[in-house]
Design an enzyme around this catalytic site. Structure first.
Site, PDB file in Angstrom:
ATOM      1  N   GLU A 308     -30.046  -4.609 -10.566  1.00  0.00           N
ATOM      2  CA  GLU A 308     -31.362  -5.312 -10.421  1.00  0.00           C
ATOM      3  C   GLU A 308     -31.114  -6.641  -9.928  1.00  0.00           C
ATOM      4  O   GLU A 308     -31.914  -7.576 -10.506  1.00  0.00           O
ATOM      5  CB  GLU A 308     -32.281  -4.892 -11.784  1.00  0.00           C
ATOM      6  CG  GLU A 308     -32.536  -3.704 -11.943  1.00  0.00           C
ATOM      7  CD  GLU A 308     -33.745  -3.716 -13.190  1.00  0.00           C
ATOM      8  OE1 GLU A 308     -33.707  -4.459 -13.923  1.00  0.00           O
ATOM      9  OE2 GLU A 308     -34.392  -2.569 -13.253  1.00  0.00           O
ATOM     10  N   ASP A 382     -35.102   4.990 -17.473  1.00  0.00           N
ATOM     11  CA  ASP A 382     -35.422   3.450 -17.879  1.00  0.00           C
ATOM     12  C   ASP A 382     -36.511   3.561 -19.131  1.00  0.00           C
ATOM     13  O   ASP A 382     -37.637   3.223 -19.002  1.00  0.00           O
ATOM     14  CB  ASP A 382     -35.907   2.687 -16.792  1.00  0.00           C
ATOM     15  CG  ASP A 382     -36.122   1.208 -17.220  1.00  0.00           C
ATOM     16  OD1 ASP A 382     -35.610   0.757 -18.437  1.00  0.00           O
ATOM     17  OD2 ASP A 382     -36.675   0.418 -16.262  1.00  0.00           O
ATOM     18  N   GLU A 410     -42.311  -1.524 -23.347  1.00  0.00           N
ATOM     19  CA  GLU A 410     -42.657  -1.443 -21.829  1.00  0.00           C
ATOM     20  C   GLU A 410     -43.524  -0.439 -21.177  1.00  0.00           C
ATOM     21  O   GLU A 410     -44.139  -0.738 -20.321  1.00  0.00           O
ATOM     22  CB  GLU A 410     -41.284  -1.740 -21.213  1.00  0.00           C
ATOM     23  CG  GLU A 410     -41.331  -2.219 -19.840  1.00  0.00           C
ATOM     24  CD  GLU A 410     -40.023  -2.581 -19.031  1.00  0.00           C
ATOM     25  OE1 GLU A 410     -39.010  -2.662 -19.729  1.00  0.00           O
ATOM     26  OE2 GLU A 410     -40.013  -2.446 -17.964  1.00  0.00           O
TER      27      GLU A 410
HETATM   28  O1  GCW Z   1     -36.557  -1.502 -17.801  1.00  0.00           O
HETATM   29  C1  GCW Z   1     -36.054  -2.496 -16.767  1.00  0.00           C
HETATM   30  C2  GCW Z   1     -37.249  -3.611 -17.046  1.00  0.00           C
HETATM   31  C3  GCW Z   1     -36.410  -4.991 -16.675  1.00  0.00           C
HETATM   32  C4  GCW Z   1     -35.383  -5.111 -17.662  1.00  0.00           C
HETATM   33  C5  GCW Z   1     -34.291  -3.818 -17.039  1.00  0.00           C
HETATM   34  C6  GCW Z   1     -33.212  -3.958 -17.834  1.00  0.00           C
HETATM   35  C7  GCW Z   1     -34.129  -7.040 -18.406  1.00  0.00           C
HETATM   36  O2  GCW Z   1     -38.373  -3.342 -16.317  1.00  0.00           O
HETATM   37  O3  GCW Z   1     -37.382  -5.880 -17.118  1.00  0.00           O
HETATM   38  O4  GCW Z   1     -34.493  -6.353 -17.349  1.00  0.00           O
HETATM   39  O5  GCW Z   1     -34.925  -2.745 -17.136  1.00  0.00           O
HETATM   40  O6  GCW Z   1     -32.876  -3.287 -18.793  1.00  0.00           O
HETATM   41  O7  GCW Z   1     -31.952  -4.659 -17.560  1.00  0.00           O
END
Ligand code: GCW
Length: 718
Positions: A308, A382, A410
């Protein structure tokens, strides 16, 4: 005389301490130490006349003694004091095996390891004595918390013979806290680290945070976000980190930081961050030596690299092992570790996102230094409401794999939705990887050191902020609590943990605990039903992930779009991960791949995760897939209504403020569950073109209405 004095004292106590039952905020978490009823007071009072330790002037032993004093005094209504000899009048003896009063007893301390504890009722010189012992002061502290928990839960303490020790070595909270106090995916206020006032002012809240963590065995805290900021490695920031480390140290908690891979460029003035460049390695070594000069027991680094948009070794055509080992070599001399995240998926990589971490990491098995742990999210996508276990578990037998759970919700409704995550974590931990053989559950994989003495661990993305109730809601405290308990024992039972938490947090009355536990145990499945039933996943709105967005199809990267995950079309819905599709199943052991690869055998709750299925396919219920989907959405909404009804029934049994807060949050959840249901049905119906089953109401608005909802200021966005 003593009794009269105590009676007077206890009257004073009642007036001096406002009746918490009226005004609880949740700040006290599961350490409420409420006054016992008179029967319990009498029973406990007989066992705990006072306490004694020969090992004073040791910060951890003092923290243990303080907790014992605070807890017992509050529960008994009179001050419990330290005795100066063990024989004074029975009571409690705290200490390690070297303590002169414990050594002669020949207790089986060897089996406790470094952090275990023993609670044992013995008789010394005719007096009943309770021993709380460990091999280290931290073991004793954990023993004190266990002892206090028994009393809070009304369990007997007069014939104790208990031994317990953690199954994992590193039990770590990951704070995604930024230096400006914004918390990524934080739904409970600002970061509790008040950086601007540190190191000068140490908020007493840090101590309460440490107590809470120690009470559930958490022994490490990563202070900063994995989307890291190199600034925290500057000398002035290290002083702030040091101040926090000093508060946590007596509670057996080490601090860790996230290392931004490009820090040598950003704050070191270098031209490269290539891990094989000797200058870069030397820069990190000097930085790490500097950190240990300030914080001698610093735990190490957590690193998110090449994921990311974060920098990492791939930027220099080096592997994750090259990157991790560079840190590991420099940390080794100080006893530090690197927690290297396997949450990677690359831009431009057309491979099914489910497969990318395995593809990258599996070939690196055996290539990491022994002070590296690869930190793997529970599932391959995720932190979704339901995911199958990550295929890396069991697939890297020569590499310590550390579990990463997300405590902050989240993808499960933020702070307002009641979702107890215990059953979700239990489901993953109990899952059989079949690697190397049947019975190798995920829990076994992470518990079993890859070599004698090798490191083990579990991480949880914290849900702690500066809200009065710490976690954004009363019930989200349960997830923090449960994380600690699973990190201590990955084979623990979500149900038993819920019972403990409910008893500690709301009161021990079964008329309270039973309905609360019933609410908790069904709550996560309710979220799955109204958000992502039958193996659907990642259908949340863009960016903040608040509310439904199954129609989203316009984001830059394919795997950011919900349509990538559900693949609904005129024929059906779901992601084909069998051989005819992405073949992600081939990353699992053959036994698992066979089961999940067969649409008739895969559990229906994972069906659409692995298969693209016709809308008219017959389900176990006899309904078509389309009808079943609608039924599940409605079941989710109904489950929330049922929680509301249960909670209404507890009005007279719960203190007013906390009760109202939960009632209001459940009402929000109910509205939002309906929103999820209506928006999802409106969207999927536009594709399936099928009527709703009889008895299931049409969404009150058309699809455009739901698409137009915009919550751009929802909290926690990255
Ligand atoms: O779930 C995603 C989140 C990001 C997060 C990423 C991760 C810290 O939306 O906000 O970044 O995973 O775990 O690195």
């Amino acid at each position: 005389m003593r009794r009269i004095l105590l009676a007077i004292l206890s009257v004073f106590w009642i007036f001096a301490v406002p009746n918490q039952a009226c005004a609880e905020t949740g700040y006290d978490l599961w350490l409420r130490y409420q006054p016992l009823d008179s029967g319990a007071k009498e029973r406990v009072g007989q066992v705990v006349g006072g306490y004694f330790t020969a090992q004073t002037h040791r910060p951890t032993m003092e923290a243990a003694a303080r907790e014992l004093r605070t807890g017992l005094s509050a529960m008994l209504g009179y001050q419990i004091v330290q005795r100066h000899t063990v024989q004074a009048d029975g009571g409690i003896v705290l200490g390690t095996g070297e303590s002169p009063h414990i050594a002669p007893l020949g207790l089986p301390l060897a089996s406790l390891g470094r952090e275990g504890y023993l609670l044992r009722s013995v008789v010394i010189e005719g007096k009943q004595v309770t021993i709380i012992a460990g091999n280290t002061d931290v073991g004793v502290l954990y023993g004190v918390f266990a002892f206090l928990k028994r009393i809070q839960l009304g369990q007997p303490i007069d014939k104790l013979d208990i031994i317990d020790k953690p199954k994992l070595q590193l039990r770590v909270l990951n704070h995604w806290d930024n230096l400006d106090r914004h918390v990524e995916r934080g739904y409970s206020g600002w970061s509790i680290w008040d950086w601007q006032k540190l190191p000068g002012y140490k908020d007493p809240r840090y101590t309460d945070y440490a107590r809470a963590n120690a009470s559930i065995g958490i022994n490490g805290v990563v202070l900063t976000n994995v989307n890291a900021n190199a600034e925290v490695l500057k000398p002035e920031w290290l002083q702030k980190v040091k101040a926090l480390a000093e508060v946590f140290r007596p509670y057996g908690i080490k601090v860790y930081l996230t290392a931004r891979f490009s820090a040598p460029i950003e704050i070191g003035g270098m031209k490269t961050a290539d891990p094989l460049d000797p200058g870069v390695a030397a820069w990190w070594k000097a930085k790490i030596d500097e950190i240990y000069g300030v914080i001698p027991d610093f735990g190490g680094f957590l690193v998110k690299a090449n994921s990311e948009g974060q920098p990492g070794p791939n930027d220099y055509h080096r592997s994750h092992a090259d990157g991790a080992n560079m840190f590991a070599d420099a940390l080794k001399a100080h006893g530090g570790v690197v927690m290297w995240r396997a949450f990677v998926y690359a831009a431009e990589n057309p491979e099914d996102r489910h497969k990318q971490a395995y593809t990258d990491f599996k070939p690196l098995d055996g290539k990491f230094r022994d002070n590296v742990l690869v930190q793997v999210k529970n599932g391959a996508i995720d932190f979704q409401p339901r995911e199958p276990f990550h295929p890396l578990f069991g697939a890297m037998p020569r590499t310590p794999l550390m579990m990463e759970f997300q405590i902050t919700k989240e993808y499960l409704g933020f702070a307002t939705h009641l979702a107890y995550l215990g059953p979700m974590w239990e489901e993953v931990l109990e899952a059989d990887t079949f690697r190397p053989a049947k019975g190798s559950t995920v829990a076994k994989v992470i518990e079993t050191p890859v070599a004698p003495g090798a490191v083990t661990g579990m991480a949880g993305v914290a849900n702690v902020g500066n809200d009065l109730n710490w976690s954004g809601s009363q019930f989200d405290q349960a997830n923090w609590y449960a994380f600690g308990r699973f990190a201590w024992d990955p084979d623990a039972s979500a149900h038993a943990i819920a019972r403990d938490w409910a008893g500690l947090t709301w009161g021990n009355d079964p008329a309270l605990v039973d309905p609360i536990v019933a609410m908790m145990m069904g709550s996560r499945e309710a979220v799955v039903d109204y958000m992502t039933p039958l193996g659907l996943t990642h259908l949340m709105a863009t960016g903040h992930h608040y509310g439904p967005g199954p129609w989203v199809a316009d984001l830059a990267r394919p795997e950011w779009n919900p349509v990538y995950y559900h693949k609904a079309d005129a024929n059906g819905i779901g992601f084909d991960r069998t051989k005819t599709g992405s073949d992600a199943l081939s990353q699992y052991a053959p036994e698992v791949a066979r089961l999940w690869g067969d649409p008739k055998k895969v559990p229906e709750n994972l069906l659409l995760w692995f298969h693209h299925v016709p809308w008219d396919r017959k389900m176990q219920s006899g309904r078509t897939l389309w009808d079943e989907l609608v039924v599940r959405y409605d079941a989710g909404v109904e489950a929330v209504a049922a929680m509301q009804a249960r909670w209404d029934g507890l009005k007279d049994k719960v203190d007013a403020r906390r009760w109202s807060e939960v009632r209001d949050f459940l009402a929000i959840q109910h509205e939002e569950a309906k929103w999820w249901r209506d928006a999802s049905i409106a969207y999927f119906q536009s594709i399936s073109k099928r009527p709703l089953p009889v008895g299931h109401a049409a969404p009150p608005h058309d699809l455009e209405h739901y698409k137009a909802i915009n919550n751009r200021y929802a909290p926690g966005n990255g």
